[in-house]
Design an enzyme around this catalytic site. Structure first.
Site, mmCIF file in Angstrom:
data_model
loop_
_atom_site.group_PDB
_atom_site.id
_atom_site.type_symbol
_atom_site.label_atom_id
_atom_site.label_comp_id
_atom_site.label_asym_id
_atom_site.label_seq_id
_atom_site.Cartn_x
_atom_site.Cartn_y
_atom_site.Cartn_z
ATOM 1 N N ARG A 39 23.563 58.882 18.403
ATOM 2 C CA ARG A 39 24.987 58.513 18.512
ATOM 3 C C ARG A 39 25.504 58.569 19.945
ATOM 4 O O ARG A 39 26.713 58.628 20.179
ATOM 5 C CB ARG A 39 25.870 59.369 17.603
ATOM 6 C CG ARG A 39 25.509 59.213 16.146
ATOM 7 C CD ARG A 39 26.608 59.690 15.233
ATOM 8 N NE ARG A 39 26.187 59.508 13.853
ATOM 9 C CZ ARG A 39 25.449 60.384 13.182
ATOM 10 N NH1 ARG A 39 25.084 61.505 13.743
ATOM 11 N NH2 ARG A 39 25.099 60.123 11.954
ATOM 12 N N LYS B 65 29.575 47.549 30.025
ATOM 13 C CA LYS B 65 29.092 46.577 29.033
ATOM 14 C C LYS B 65 27.577 46.683 28.940
ATOM 15 O O LYS B 65 26.886 46.636 29.957
ATOM 16 C CB LYS B 65 29.457 45.144 29.453
ATOM 17 C CG LYS B 65 30.866 44.746 29.113
ATOM 18 C CD LYS B 65 31.019 43.237 29.279
ATOM 19 C CE LYS B 65 32.427 42.777 29.018
ATOM 20 N NZ LYS B 65 32.567 41.320 29.260
ATOM 21 N N GLU C 134 27.980 36.235 42.649
ATOM 22 C CA GLU C 134 28.973 37.111 42.017
ATOM 23 C C GLU C 134 29.844 37.799 43.080
ATOM 24 O O GLU C 134 31.006 38.121 42.820
ATOM 25 C CB GLU C 134 28.299 38.161 41.114
ATOM 26 C CG GLU C 134 27.406 37.575 40.009
ATOM 27 C CD GLU C 134 28.171 37.120 38.755
ATOM 28 O OE1 GLU C 134 29.414 37.118 38.757
ATOM 29 O OE2 GLU C 134 27.482 36.765 37.769
ATOM 30 N N LYS D 229 35.673 45.182 41.011
ATOM 31 C CA LYS D 229 35.263 45.293 39.611
ATOM 32 C C LYS D 229 35.822 46.577 38.992
ATOM 33 O O LYS D 229 36.323 46.554 37.861
ATOM 34 C CB LYS D 229 33.740 45.269 39.476
ATOM 35 C CG LYS D 229 33.294 45.527 38.041
ATOM 36 C CD LYS D 229 32.410 44.487 37.437
ATOM 37 C CE LYS D 229 32.238 44.709 35.939
ATOM 38 N NZ LYS D 229 31.038 44.087 35.400
ATOM 39 N N GLU E 244 38.302 44.525 27.647
ATOM 40 C CA GLU E 244 38.601 43.093 27.714
ATOM 41 C C GLU E 244 39.593 42.676 26.638
ATOM 42 O O GLU E 244 39.350 41.747 25.871
ATOM 43 C CB GLU E 244 37.288 42.280 27.591
ATOM 44 C CG GLU E 244 37.401 40.902 28.222
ATOM 45 C CD GLU E 244 36.053 40.226 28.446
ATOM 46 O OE1 GLU E 244 35.045 40.933 28.678
ATOM 47 O OE2 GLU E 244 36.034 39.002 28.424
ATOM 48 N N ARG F 163 40.390 41.555 32.490
ATOM 49 C CA ARG F 163 38.938 41.551 32.701
ATOM 50 C C ARG F 163 38.365 40.131 32.604
ATOM 51 O O ARG F 163 37.331 39.828 33.186
ATOM 52 C CB ARG F 163 38.253 42.500 31.693
ATOM 53 C CG ARG F 163 36.812 42.795 32.065
ATOM 54 C CD ARG F 163 36.244 44.030 31.361
ATOM 55 N NE ARG F 163 34.837 44.158 31.706
ATOM 56 C CZ ARG F 163 34.104 45.261 31.545
ATOM 57 N NH1 ARG F 163 34.640 46.344 31.038
ATOM 58 N NH2 ARG F 163 32.841 45.278 31.897
ATOM 59 N N ASN G 23 35.308 36.236 34.698
ATOM 60 C CA ASN G 23 34.513 35.108 34.219
ATOM 61 C C ASN G 23 34.763 33.840 35.027
ATOM 62 O O ASN G 23 34.376 32.748 34.606
ATOM 63 C CB ASN G 23 34.810 34.845 32.735
ATOM 64 C CG ASN G 23 34.266 35.951 31.864
ATOM 65 O OD1 ASN G 23 33.244 36.559 32.193
ATOM 66 N ND2 ASN G 23 34.942 36.249 30.775
ATOM 67 N N HIS H 226 32.361 30.991 35.076
ATOM 68 C CA HIS H 226 31.380 31.277 34.032
ATOM 69 C C HIS H 226 31.444 30.320 32.844
ATOM 70 O O HIS H 226 30.449 30.164 32.133
ATOM 71 C CB HIS H 226 31.516 32.721 33.543
ATOM 72 C CG HIS H 226 30.900 33.730 34.475
ATOM 73 N ND1 HIS H 226 31.285 33.866 35.789
ATOM 74 C CD2 HIS H 226 29.900 34.633 34.287
ATOM 75 C CE1 HIS H 226 30.566 34.829 36.362
ATOM 76 N NE2 HIS H 226 29.714 35.305 35.472
ATOM 77 N N HIS I 179 28.042 28.921 32.055
ATOM 78 C CA HIS I 179 27.337 29.158 30.786
ATOM 79 C C HIS I 179 26.887 27.851 30.157
ATOM 80 O O HIS I 179 25.812 27.779 29.544
ATOM 81 C CB HIS I 179 28.231 29.915 29.802
ATOM 82 C CG HIS I 179 28.312 31.386 30.095
ATOM 83 N ND1 HIS I 179 29.363 32.156 29.669
ATOM 84 C CD2 HIS I 179 27.486 32.204 30.772
ATOM 85 C CE1 HIS I 179 29.180 33.404 30.078
ATOM 86 N NE2 HIS I 179 28.046 33.449 30.759
ATOM 87 N N HIS J 113 21.261 33.057 36.378
ATOM 88 C CA HIS J 113 22.674 33.220 36.024
ATOM 89 C C HIS J 113 23.593 33.000 37.239
ATOM 90 O O HIS J 113 24.557 32.246 37.170
ATOM 91 C CB HIS J 113 22.902 34.606 35.418
ATOM 92 C CG HIS J 113 24.346 34.909 35.176
ATOM 93 N ND1 HIS J 113 25.067 34.303 34.171
ATOM 94 C CD2 HIS J 113 25.213 35.731 35.824
ATOM 95 C CE1 HIS J 113 26.315 34.740 34.210
ATOM 96 N NE2 HIS J 113 26.429 35.617 35.196
#
Ligand SMILES: NC(=O)c1ccc[n+]([C@@H]2O[C@H](COP(=O)([O-])OP(=O)(O)OC[C@H]3O[C@@H](n4cnc5c(N)ncnc54)[C@H](O)[C@@H]3O)[C@@H](O)[C@H]2O)c1
Ligand SMILES: [Zn+2]
Length: 364
Positions: free
Chosen positions: A118, A140, A182, A224, A234, A239, A243, A246, A250, A264
């Protein structure tokens, strides 16, 4: 050494950034060690850096667990193998696991740490530019599943992040450039002064000048950390600014089947070029800013449009990939546009048909 604090009340943690930090990692790690030992899950391509860490942590029982390089390790099988290793080692909840590697190792180890018994602790020691400025900060974690990338995961903040720009010395050029996209992203989102600094210091960064890298990393990590502290999960839209580039990016990655044809960061660079020009078309952004950014990305050896990686997809095809994203976002495309360098914003009125027509007109 610089320290950036992530202000998250009970989940707050420090990010230490400095050249030579890995060789002195014993000290910041010591307060988080339990039972005289520490497990280090590391990318096999980072074996030299593991040795540096081992020397720095003399006196501790350092237990290495190797992770195979590559996105395939961020999978059910990779997770199962890692969690089994941690359980076999009888890891306790009060212990921390070190993730030594790029975003793949960071995401996988972070997720394993979030579920084993956990939840145990994780210390991020990122070794790619992308992971140093982005994935190691913010909590994340995820694995990829056949249904899509990063679809299974958790928010699990690290206890400590140690960033040593020197480890980038062994990183392939292409990975350095991709991670740099980035860095440019933070400048384009909200820091025109940083953009000017990057434009003046690009050659130093690409030559891996330690002081230049350190400044670029510290500035990016501050940006960040501020966004994460303002919107950890988010939920408020803050947040989402991260992106920028992105949504286009993507779509390009999806078009390559997320293959090595486009890393990426390369897709993000192309996406930022597109987001800037689309913003110009809509009368939101000065054309001069979009041209400057495209020129900067080209100088960094990065693509600037939908022809990235030799792709030649139609606007409709790319928009279809975006529509797939749209389903996941409950009917809205989270489209980030720009009012100029340093001024990105979330637009709610973007029509995919309009984006598709723009993509067919754009030739970069
Ligand atoms: N959690 C987040 O917020 C977040 C954000 C962005 C990206 N990501 C994830 O990060 C991953 C990409 O991360 P990445 O770009 O770091 O890729 P990566 O971890 O695959 O590393 C890139 C390559 O560099 C090698 N490598 C790593 N460090 C090295 C070093 N110091 N010297 C030599 N080789 C080295 C790796 O073995 C790999 O081959 C993706 O899975 C992406 O989904 C997560
Ligand atoms: Zn990204």
């Amino acid at each position: 050494m610089m320290t950036v604090d992530v202000g998250l009340a009970t989940r707050a943690y420090p990010i230490h950034i400095g050249s030579g930090l890995l060789a002195q990692a014993g000290k910041p790690i010591a307060p988080l060690v339990r039972n005289g030992r520490i497990v280090v899950a590391y990318d096999r391509n980072c074996a030299d850096h593991l040795d540096t860490l081992r020397n720095a942590a003399r006196g501790l029982d350092l237990i290495p667990v190797a992770i195979a390089p590559g996105e395939a390790s961020k999978s059910w099988a990779g997770l199962q193998a890692l969690v089994s290793s941690l359980l076999d080692l009888e890891i306790e909840r009060s212990e921390c696991v070190i993730a030594l590697g790029g975003g793949v190792v960071g995401d996988l180890v972070g997720f394993a740490a979030s579920i084993v018994k956990r939840g145990c602790g994780v210390i991020q020691i990122p070794t790619t530019l992308l992971s140093q400025v982005d994935s190691s900060v913010g909590g994340k974690t995820a694995i990829n599943v056949p249904q899509g990338k990063n679809l299974i995961g958790a928010f699990h903040q690290p206890r400590l992040v140690l960033i040593d720009p020197d480890v980038l010395g062994t990183l392939p050029d292409r990975e350095l450039r991709a991670g740099y996209a980035e860095v440019v992203k933070y400048a384009l989102i909200g820091d025109a002064g940083f953009y000017d600094w990057l434009d003046a210091n690009l050659d130093r960064i690409m030559a891996r000048d330690p002081a230049a890298l350190e400044h670029a990393i510290v500035t990016s990590v501050r940006a960040k950390a501020a966004v994460v502290a303002a919107d950890e999960h988010e939920t408020t839209g803050v947040r989402a600014l991260l992106n920028f580039g992105h949504t286009f990016g993507h779509a390009l990655e999806a078009e390559t089947g997320f293959s090595d044809r486009l890393l990426h960061g390369e897709a993000v660079a192309a996406g930022m070029g597109l987001a800037m020009r689309y913003s110009v078309e809509r009368g939101l952004c000065p054309a001069d800013d979009a041209e400057k950014v495209a020129e900067h990305l080209r100088r960094a050896g990065l693509p600037t449009g939908a022809r990235a990686g030799g792709l030649n997809a139609t606007g409709a095809t790319l928009a279809a990939h975006m529509a797939h994203d749209k389903k996941r976002e409950g009917g809205r495309v989270p489209f980030l546009l720009s009012r100029g360098i340093g001024a990105a914003f979330l637009a709610n009125d973007v029509q995919l048909a309009d984006v598709a027509a723009f993509l067919d007109r754009d030739t970069a």
